[in-house]
Design a protein around this motif. Structure first.
Motif, PDB file in Angstrom:
ATOM      1  N   ALA A 159      45.530  46.758  48.969  1.00 50.22           N
ATOM      2  CA  ALA A 159      46.430  46.098  49.935  1.00 50.22           C
ATOM      3  C   ALA A 159      46.117  44.605  50.017  1.00 50.22           C
ATOM      4  N   LEU A 160      44.822  44.281  50.063  1.00 49.01           N
ATOM      5  CA  LEU A 160      44.397  42.881  50.114  1.00 49.01           C
ATOM      6  C   LEU A 160      44.793  42.136  48.840  1.00 49.01           C
ATOM      7  N   PHE A 161      44.736  42.845  47.705  1.00 49.38           N
ATOM      8  CA  PHE A 161      45.125  42.263  46.406  1.00 49.38           C
ATOM      9  C   PHE A 161      46.597  41.830  46.443  1.00 49.38           C
ATOM     10  N   VAL A 162      47.477  42.721  46.908  1.00 47.08           N
ATOM     11  CA  VAL A 162      48.916  42.406  46.959  1.00 47.08           C
ATOM     12  C   VAL A 162      49.174  41.218  47.893  1.00 47.08           C
ATOM     13  N   ILE A 163      48.495  41.209  49.040  1.00 49.21           N
ATOM     14  CA  ILE A 163      48.667  40.102  50.001  1.00 49.21           C
ATOM     15  C   ILE A 163      48.238  38.778  49.366  1.00 49.21           C
ATOM     16  N   THR A 164      47.095  38.804  48.652  1.00 46.22           N
ATOM     17  CA  THR A 164      46.568  37.585  48.030  1.00 46.22           C
ATOM     18  C   THR A 164      47.499  37.085  46.921  1.00 46.22           C
ATOM     19  N   VAL A 165      48.034  38.015  46.120  1.00 46.40           N
ATOM     20  CA  VAL A 165      49.008  37.634  45.079  1.00 46.40           C
ATOM     21  C   VAL A 165      50.248  37.011  45.729  1.00 46.40           C
ATOM     22  N   ALA A 166      50.688  37.570  46.872  1.00 54.10           N
ATOM     23  CA  ALA A 166      51.857  37.022  47.587  1.00 54.10           C
ATOM     24  C   ALA A 166      51.568  35.599  48.076  1.00 54.10           C
ATOM     25  N   TYR A 167      50.363  35.379  48.616  1.00 52.49           N
ATOM     26  CA  TYR A 167      49.964  34.019  49.036  1.00 52.49           C
ATOM     27  C   TYR A 167      50.025  33.054  47.859  1.00 52.49           C
ATOM     28  N   LEU A 168      49.453  33.486  46.737  1.00 53.19           N
ATOM     29  CA  LEU A 168      49.418  32.626  45.547  1.00 53.19           C
ATOM     30  C   LEU A 168      50.831  32.320  45.068  1.00 53.19           C
ATOM     31  N   TYR A 169      51.685  33.337  45.054  1.00 53.04           N
ATOM     32  CA  TYR A 169      53.076  33.154  44.603  1.00 53.04           C
ATOM     33  C   TYR A 169      53.835  32.204  45.536  1.00 53.04           C
ATOM     34  N   SER A 170      53.538  32.294  46.827  1.00 51.39           N
ATOM     35  CA  SER A 170      54.232  31.419  47.787  1.00 51.39           C
ATOM     36  C   SER A 170      53.879  29.949  47.571  1.00 51.39           C
ATOM     37  N   VAL A 171      52.699  29.698  47.013  1.00 54.36           N
ATOM     38  CA  VAL A 171      52.260  28.310  46.773  1.00 54.36           C
ATOM     39  C   VAL A 171      52.715  27.804  45.405  1.00 54.36           C
ATOM     40  N   VAL A 172      52.555  28.643  44.346  1.00 56.07           N
ATOM     41  CA  VAL A 172      52.820  28.147  42.982  1.00 56.07           C
ATOM     42  C   VAL A 172      54.145  28.652  42.397  1.00 56.07           C
ATOM     43  N   GLY A 173      54.730  29.716  42.969  1.00 48.23           N
ATOM     44  CA  GLY A 173      56.057  30.173  42.547  1.00 48.23           C
ATOM     45  C   GLY A 173      56.114  30.823  41.182  1.00 48.23           C
ATOM     46  N   THR A 174      54.999  31.390  40.717  1.00 51.46           N
ATOM     47  CA  THR A 174      54.982  32.067  39.410  1.00 51.46           C
ATOM     48  C   THR A 174      53.880  33.127  39.403  1.00 51.46           C
ATOM     49  N   LEU A 175      54.028  34.122  38.534  1.00 41.31           N
ATOM     50  CA  LEU A 175      53.024  35.185  38.407  1.00 41.31           C
ATOM     51  C   LEU A 175      52.342  35.172  37.036  1.00 41.31           C
ATOM     52  N   ASN A 176      52.903  34.404  36.097  1.00 41.15           N
ATOM     53  CA  ASN A 176      52.303  34.301  34.770  1.00 41.15           C
ATOM     54  C   ASN A 176      50.988  33.524  34.860  1.00 41.15           C
ATOM     55  N   MET A 177      49.900  34.114  34.335  1.00 42.09           N
ATOM     56  CA  MET A 177      48.572  33.512  34.529  1.00 42.09           C
ATOM     57  C   MET A 177      48.478  32.099  33.958  1.00 42.09           C
ATOM     58  N   ALA A 178      49.024  31.898  32.763  1.00 48.69           N
ATOM     59  CA  ALA A 178      48.975  30.567  32.145  1.00 48.69           C
ATOM     60  C   ALA A 178      49.771  29.560  32.974  1.00 48.69           C
ATOM     61  N   ASP A 179      50.926  30.002  33.479  1.00 50.25           N
ATOM     62  CA  ASP A 179      51.778  29.122  34.283  1.00 50.25           C
ATOM     63  C   ASP A 179      51.128  28.823  35.637  1.00 50.25           C
TER      64      ASP A 179
END
Length: 495
Positions: A171-191
Motif C-alpha cells: 500500500a505504501l509502495f503505491v502511495i509513493t509511486v503516486a507521489y512521484l508521478y504527481s511531481v514528475v508526470g511519468t512512470l518510465n524509470m529512465a524518463d
C-alpha cells in the motif's frame, strides 16, 4: 532479438500455468519444473552474453514510443541477477525432491516456485516503476502460498506477520509511486531520472526518496524494518526457506540500488548518508541476532540481514569501486545463502532438531557434509580466495575512496562476527561428542540432498577463485550504476 529478453519471465510463467494441472502426478510435476527452469536459465545465459556483446536490450510493449509504453530493459545488472536467480531455483527444486514432503509437492509447490521466478525476474527486468510494483505483487502472492504450504502451526503464525507486513508495504509502495508521478508526470524509470535531473531534485523528491527507502527497506529487511524476517522465514520448509533467503530480500536490495543510483543522485549528502547509516545499523542488528541464538535457521537468517547491510553500504558510497563490490557481493550472497540453507537443512534432517545444543559429533558419520559446511562458512565470512572476499574488499576500498574510513573498517570487522556466528554451528554440530539423533533420514535421501548442495558449494568456490573471469561483467554493471546516463540513453533513444 529484443523480445528475447522476456523469455526468462515468460518461460517460468508458462510452465507455472501448465504445472497447475496434474498435481497428483509427481513425475510430471518434477520433470516439467526442471525443464522450465532449465530452458529459462539457458535463455538468461544467452541474454547475459548478448548484453555483454551488444549493450543494453529493451522492448516497449504495443510498439508505443518511450516513455509512453511499458518498457522492459535488460542491462548487465538485471541480466546477472536473472541468471543467478534461475541457477539457484534449479538447485532448490533438485534439493526439494529429497526434502519437501510429497503432500506439499502435490499442493501447488512447483507452480508456486515458477510464479515466484516470474515475479523476481520481472522485477529485475522492468523499466517501469509501477510495473515493479506489479511484479512485486506476483512474487508475493506466490510466496504466500509457499510459506503456508503444509499448514503447520508455526508456519501459519509466521505467515500472518509476513502477509500483514507485505500488505502494508505494498500500500505504501503505491502511495509513493503516486507521489512521484504527481511531481514528475511519468512512470518510465529512465524518463523519471531525466525529469528529476531537470528540476534538480527539490525537497519533495528527497522526501519521496526516503519513502521509497522505507518501502523497499521493508522488503529488503533493513534496520529497523527487519523485525518480521526471522520468525516468518524460519517457519517455512527448508527448500522454501532457501528460495526466500536467497532471492526475496535481494529484490528489495535491487530496488533500492536501482532507484538510488538512477533517480535520487542529486542530494547525496542526505539520501546516501541516510542509506549508509541505516546499512551500518542493519549490520549491527544482524550481528547481534546471529550471535544471540542457538537455532541454526535463525543464525543464517540473521546473516541475511548482515549481508543486506554490507551491500547497501557499497551502494551508499556511490563510486565505481564500491558499486562493483556491491554487485560482486550481491551475487555471492545469493549463491552462498542458498548453499548454507541447504547445508543446515541436511543437518536438521539428520538430527531432527534446529537447536545447536542438541547436536554434536556429526563429523564422524558425515565428514563430507562437515567440510562442505566449513568451506561455505569461510566463503560467507569472506576468507580469501572464496566468494565473499572480492566483493567485500572492493566495498571497503570504495568506502576509503569516498572518505568513509571508520565505516569501512567497521565493515571489515563485521566479517569476524559473521565468521564467529557460522563457526559456532560447525563447532556445536560437527565437533564434540556424538549425540543421539531423532532424524529420519536414510542413505539414499542423504545422497539426494547432498548432491545438489555439494555442487552449489563448488559453484560458490568457483565464483571466488575464478573472479577474474566474472570481473568484465561486474565492470559493466558498476559503470552502469555509477553513470545513470548510460541507462537513460539506451532506453530513451528511438529505435
Amino acid at each position: 532479438m529484443n523480445n528475447f529478453l522476456l523469455l526468462p519471465i515468460i518461460i517460468p510463467f508458462f510452465f507455472g500455468m501448465i504445472l497447475i494441472f496434474g498435481q497428483k502426478n509427481l513425475t510430471y510435476q518434477r520433470s516439467f519444473s526442471l525443464l522450465g527452469i532449465g530452458l529459462a536459465l539457458l535463455s538468461a545465459l544467452s541474454l547475459l552474453l548478448t548484453v555483454k556483446e551488444d549493450g543494453i536490450q529493451k522492448v516497449t510493449f504495443g510498439d508505443w514510443p518511450v516513455p509512453y509504453g511499458i518498457t522492459m530493459v535488460s542491462d548487465m545488472v538485471s541480466a546477472l541477477l536473472v541468471t543467478t536467480t534461475l541457477l539457484i531455483a534449479l538447485f532448490v527444486v533438485w534439493y526439494g525432491f529429497g526434502s519437501i514432503t510429497k503432500e506439499r509437492e502435490r499442493f501447488f509447490y512447483y507452480p508456486g516456485i515458477m510464479f515466484i521466478l516470474t515475479g523476481v525476474n520481472g522485477a529485475f527486468t522492468t523499466g517501469d516503476i509501477f510495473n515493479l510494483f506489479v511484479f512485486f505483487e506476483v512474487l508475493l502472492m506466490a510466496s504466500y502460498l509457499l510459506i503456508v504450504l503444509g499448514g503447520e502451526k508455526g508456519q501459519l503464525k509466521g505467515s500472518i506477520k509476513y502477509i500483514l507486513i507485505n500488505v502494508i508495504s505494498s500500500a505504501l509502495f503505491v502511495i509513493t509511486v503516486a507521489y512521484l508521478y504527481s511531481v514528475v508526470g511519468t512512470l518510465n524509470m529512465a524518463d523519471i531520472a531525466v525529469k528529476i535531473a531537470e528540476i534538480n531534485q527539490p525537497g519533495i523528491i528527497t522526501v519521496i526518496a526516503v519513502l521509497f527507502l522505507m518501502v523497499f527497506g521493508l522488503k529488503a529487511a533493513i534496520f529497523p524494518l527487519y523485525f518480521w524476517l526471522p520468525t516468518s522465514y524460519a517457519a517455512a520448509p527448508i527448500p522454501v526457506l532457501t528460495l526466500f533467503g536467497a532471492l526475496l530480500t535481494k529484490v528489495g536490495v535491487y530496488a533500492i540500488t536501482r532507484t538510488y543510483t538512477l533517480f535520487f543522485v542529486h542530494d547525496l549528502s542526505y539520501t546516501h548518508d541516510l542509506l549508509m547509516a541505516l546499512a551500518i545499523a542493519t549490520i549491527v542488528a544482524g550481528c547481534i541476532g546471529a550471535l544471540a541464538y542457538f537455532d541454526v535457521k535463525l543464525i543464517i537468517i540473521y546473516n541475511i540481514v548482515i549481508a543486506v547491510g554490507v551491500i547497501l553500504f557499497g551502494v551508499s558510497q556511490m563510486n565505481e569501486t564500491s558499486l562493483k563490490g556491491a554487485m560482486f557481493y550481491l551475487i555471492h550472497d545469493m549463491l552462498i545463502k542458498a548453499a548454507l540453507f541447504m547445508l543446515i537443512g541436511i543437518v536438521i534432517y539428520i538430527t531432527g532438531t534446529s537447536d545447536l545444543r542438541k547436536m554434536g559429533g556429526l563429523m564422524k558419520k558425515y565428514p563430507a557434509l562437515g567440510w562442505c559446511y566449513l568451506i561455505a562458512a569461510f566463503g560467507l565470512a569472506g576468507i580469501p580466495p572464496l566468494s565473499g572476499f572480492v566483493g567485500k574488499l572492493l566495498i571497503v576500498q570504495g568506502g576509503f575512496e569516498a572518505g568513509s574510513m571508520w565505516s569501512s573498517i567497521f565493515i571489515l570487522a563485521s566479517s569476524l562476527l559473521v565468521l564467529l556466528s557460522v563457526i559456532r554451528i560447525f563447532l556445536y554440530a560437527f565437533w564434540g561428542e556424538e549425540k543421539e539423533t531423532q532424524g529420519t533420514i536414510d542413505k539414499s535421501t542423504y545422497k539426494m540432498l547432498f548432491m545438489p548442495t555439494a555442487v552449489l558449494v563448488l559453484i560458490t568456490v568457483a565464483y571466488g577463485v575464478g573472479s577474474e573471469w566474472i570481473t568484465p561483467f561486474m565492470d559493466d554493471a558498476a559503470k552502469l550504476l555509477n553513470d545513470p546516463s548510460i541507462y537513460i540513453d539506451a532506453v530513451m533513444k528511438e529505435e
